[in-house]
Design a protein around this motif. Structure first.
Motif, mmCIF file in Angstrom:
data_model
loop_
_atom_site.group_PDB
_atom_site.id
_atom_site.type_symbol
_atom_site.label_atom_id
_atom_site.label_comp_id
_atom_site.label_asym_id
_atom_site.label_seq_id
_atom_site.Cartn_x
_atom_site.Cartn_y
_atom_site.Cartn_z
ATOM 1 N N ILE A 11 -21.756 29.781 -23.943
ATOM 2 C CA ILE A 11 -23.082 30.087 -24.489
ATOM 3 C C ILE A 11 -23.410 29.258 -25.736
ATOM 4 N N ILE A 12 -22.485 28.386 -26.127
ATOM 5 C CA ILE A 12 -22.743 27.489 -27.253
ATOM 6 C C ILE A 12 -23.493 26.265 -26.746
ATOM 7 N N SER A 13 -24.530 25.859 -27.457
ATOM 8 C CA SER A 13 -25.256 24.655 -27.064
ATOM 9 C C SER A 13 -25.892 24.002 -28.281
ATOM 10 N N ALA A 14 -26.058 22.682 -28.217
ATOM 11 C CA ALA A 14 -26.691 21.948 -29.309
ATOM 12 C C ALA A 14 -28.148 22.356 -29.469
ATOM 13 N N GLU A 15 -28.784 22.688 -28.379
ATOM 14 C CA GLU A 15 -30.199 23.061 -28.431
ATOM 15 C C GLU A 15 -30.408 24.319 -29.265
ATOM 16 N N LYS A 16 -29.472 25.279 -29.156
ATOM 17 C CA LYS A 16 -29.579 26.514 -29.924
ATOM 18 C C LYS A 16 -29.044 26.358 -31.347
ATOM 19 N N ALA A 17 -28.232 25.343 -31.570
ATOM 20 C CA ALA A 17 -27.513 25.212 -32.838
ATOM 21 C C ALA A 17 -28.423 25.006 -34.039
ATOM 22 N N VAL A 18 -29.619 24.474 -33.809
ATOM 23 C CA VAL A 18 -30.529 24.184 -34.927
ATOM 24 C C VAL A 18 -31.282 25.414 -35.400
ATOM 25 N N LYS A 19 -31.166 26.520 -34.669
ATOM 26 C CA LYS A 19 -31.961 27.713 -34.982
ATOM 27 C C LYS A 19 -31.179 28.702 -35.844
ATOM 28 N N GLY A 20 -31.837 29.168 -36.922
ATOM 29 C CA GLY A 20 -31.313 30.296 -37.697
ATOM 30 C C GLY A 20 -30.072 30.014 -38.499
ATOM 31 N N THR A 21 -29.864 28.778 -38.959
ATOM 32 C CA THR A 21 -28.649 28.486 -39.731
ATOM 33 C C THR A 21 -28.649 29.168 -41.094
ATOM 34 N N GLY A 22 -29.829 29.410 -41.649
ATOM 35 C CA GLY A 22 -29.897 30.081 -42.946
ATOM 36 C C GLY A 22 -29.684 29.153 -44.123
ATOM 37 N N ILE A 23 -29.082 27.990 -43.893
ATOM 38 C CA ILE A 23 -28.911 26.980 -44.930
ATOM 39 C C ILE A 23 -29.289 25.622 -44.339
ATOM 40 N N GLU A 24 -29.449 24.627 -45.197
ATOM 41 C CA GLU A 24 -29.861 23.293 -44.767
ATOM 42 C C GLU A 24 -28.821 22.657 -43.840
ATOM 43 N N ILE A 25 -29.298 21.969 -42.816
ATOM 44 C CA ILE A 25 -28.414 21.270 -41.890
ATOM 45 C C ILE A 25 -28.007 19.922 -42.497
ATOM 46 N N HIS A 26 -26.746 19.567 -42.369
ATOM 47 C CA HIS A 26 -26.236 18.298 -42.890
ATOM 48 C C HIS A 26 -26.961 17.135 -42.199
ATOM 49 N N PRO A 27 -27.311 16.089 -42.940
ATOM 50 C CA PRO A 27 -28.026 14.950 -42.343
ATOM 51 C C PRO A 27 -27.326 14.351 -41.127
ATOM 52 N N GLY A 28 -25.992 14.349 -41.120
ATOM 53 C CA GLY A 28 -25.257 13.809 -39.973
ATOM 54 C C GLY A 28 -25.471 14.627 -38.717
ATOM 55 N N ALA A 29 -25.449 15.961 -38.866
ATOM 56 C CA ALA A 29 -25.710 16.835 -37.726
ATOM 57 C C ALA A 29 -27.173 16.720 -37.311
ATOM 58 N N GLN A 30 -28.070 16.669 -38.292
ATOM 59 C CA GLN A 30 -29.497 16.566 -37.991
ATOM 60 C C GLN A 30 -29.809 15.282 -37.229
ATOM 61 N N LYS A 31 -29.120 14.202 -37.571
ATOM 62 C CA LYS A 31 -29.313 12.932 -36.862
ATOM 63 C C LYS A 31 -29.003 13.099 -35.374
ATOM 64 N N TYR A 32 -27.932 13.830 -35.069
ATOM 65 C CA TYR A 32 -27.563 14.065 -33.669
ATOM 66 C C TYR A 32 -28.633 14.902 -32.966
ATOM 67 N N TYR A 33 -29.087 15.980 -33.605
ATOM 68 C CA TYR A 33 -30.096 16.835 -32.990
ATOM 69 C C TYR A 33 -31.406 16.068 -32.791
ATOM 70 N N ASP A 34 -31.766 15.231 -33.757
ATOM 71 C CA ASP A 34 -32.989 14.451 -33.637
ATOM 72 C C ASP A 34 -32.909 13.496 -32.443
ATOM 73 N N GLU A 35 -31.761 12.883 -32.250
ATOM 74 C CA GLU A 35 -31.572 11.984 -31.105
ATOM 75 C C GLU A 35 -31.767 12.722 -29.781
ATOM 76 N N LYS A 36 -31.332 13.989 -29.760
ATOM 77 C CA LYS A 36 -31.432 14.798 -28.541
ATOM 78 C C LYS A 36 -32.795 15.466 -28.399
ATOM 79 N N GLY A 37 -33.611 15.404 -29.459
ATOM 80 C CA GLY A 37 -34.929 16.020 -29.420
ATOM 81 C C GLY A 37 -34.909 17.518 -29.615
ATOM 82 N N PHE A 38 -33.836 18.033 -30.276
ATOM 83 C CA PHE A 38 -33.719 19.475 -30.504
ATOM 84 C C PHE A 38 -34.281 19.799 -31.887
ATOM 85 N N LYS A 39 -35.187 20.745 -31.936
ATOM 86 C CA LYS A 39 -35.797 21.136 -33.213
ATOM 87 C C LYS A 39 -35.730 22.643 -33.393
#
Length: 332
Positions: free
Chosen positions: A304-332
């Motif tokens: 049930i773990i997925s990159a698409e869900k990973a960007v939601k509800g972190t409660g703190i800022e996402i690290h730029p390195g992780a955000q770069k990966y999500y941006d490449e995948k189009g996950f917001k």
């Protein structure tokens, strides 16, 4: 002959000087590249540590799987370590004693904001890799204890998790919406393994366990005891979510631990936090490694773990390195 020997010696000295200059130039280039924010590899650590939780929870086996994946995919030797879980893990990152940590989203938020157990001791050097899965709050007891509601915990010996874990905050907040405090129970500070062992031998009556289901320690208990998960009534769930929006409604499914019916409860989310001073490239590689190799995770939560869900509800800022990966995948 002497002239010939002198000429040969001179050529050897010149060759050696050129070689040493080339080596020296390469070192300066690498050092300069790292200092200038380049990715020449000088900022890539040889070893990183992931702090997890107790061996009876979900963090530890998942951490072991992630450590193997990161080691194989990035070449960075990675080790998973047991710990007191969420709150302790955030402090460990603050102190620089680990690079990655499992934690609950609510605890990460408290840490960054300097609230509750982090009052006066905010953790400012962490960012998120991403959320993973719901962490279900399970109030565990047995049929013989006669506990069928949260109110029945009053006066009972109840474990609220290991010292430094996020489970204690969950227990306090759940008791609060039921008009109770920690003073209304005989509080015990035990790990999940210690809690289920205490329930089994009768030294405690119940335990709060915040972890993905099924939880190993509770499964072990269910092998010898008729496990009961105490339900939280809908009106109390609504009150809890209204006051603490990081909670979500959840349930422990029927069949889990031998339960005949699903049990209503609440959950927070598990997440991975990382030291913010790890480079963008390193965190990008770690994030990519984990989310593109989830088929190697044998624990049930891996499904049930997925990159698409990973960007939601972190409660703190996402690290730029992780955000770069999500941006490449189009996950917001």
């Amino acid at each position: 002959m002497k002239k010939k020997s002198f000429l040969l010696t001179t050529i050897l000295i010149m060759t050696l000087s050129m070689f040493l200059a080339a080596c020296g130039g390469g070192t300066e280039k690498e050092e300069g590249g790292a200092a200038d924010g380049g990715d020449a590899g000088a900022d890539k650590p040889q070893f990183i540590s992931i702090v997890t939780g107790g061996t009876g929870g979900t963090y530890y086996p998942l951490g072991g799987a992630f450590a193997s994946i990161i080691s194989d995919e990035t070449g960075i030797e990675t080790n998973a370590e047991t710990s007191g879980a969420s709150a302790e893990n955030m402090t460990t990152l603050k102190n620089g004693d680990a690079e990655i940590a499992f934690t609950q989203t609510d605890i990460a938020s408290y840490a960054k904001d300097g609230k509750l157990m982090f009052e006066g001791n905010a953790v400012e050097n962490v960012q998120a890799i991403g959320t993973l899965y719901p962490e279900t709050i399970q109030i565990v007891t047995t049929a013989g204890a006669g506990i069928t509601s949260v109110e029945d915990l009053k006066g009972k010996k109840v474990s609220i998790g290991a010292p430094g874990s996020g489970t204690a905050a969950n227990a306090e907040q759940i008791l609060e919406v039921h008009g109770m405090t920690l003073d209304d129970i005989e509080k015990q500070d035990l790990s999940f393994d210690e809690s289920t062992a205490g329930i089994q031998d009768g030294t405690i009556d119940a335990a709060f366990v915040t972890a993905g289901t099924p939880t190993g320690a509770v499964e072990g208990l269910s092998a010898t005891e008729d496990v009961v998960i105490v339900p939280i009534a809908q009106d109390k769930i609504d009150a809890l979510i209204e006051k603490y929006p990081f909670y979500i409604q959840d349930e422990v499914p029927s069949g889990t631990y031998g339960l005949t019916d699903a049990v209503s409860t609440v959950a927070v989310s598990a997440m991975l936090a990382v030291k913010s001073d790890l480079s963008e490239d390193v965190v990008y590689d770690i994030t990519k490694a984990i989310f593109e190799n989830l088929d190697q995770v044998t624990h049930a939560k891996g499904k049930i773990i997925s990159a698409e869900k990973a960007v939601k509800g972190t409660g703190i800022e996402i690290h730029p390195g992780a955000q770069k990966y999500y941006d490449e995948k189009g996950f917001k």
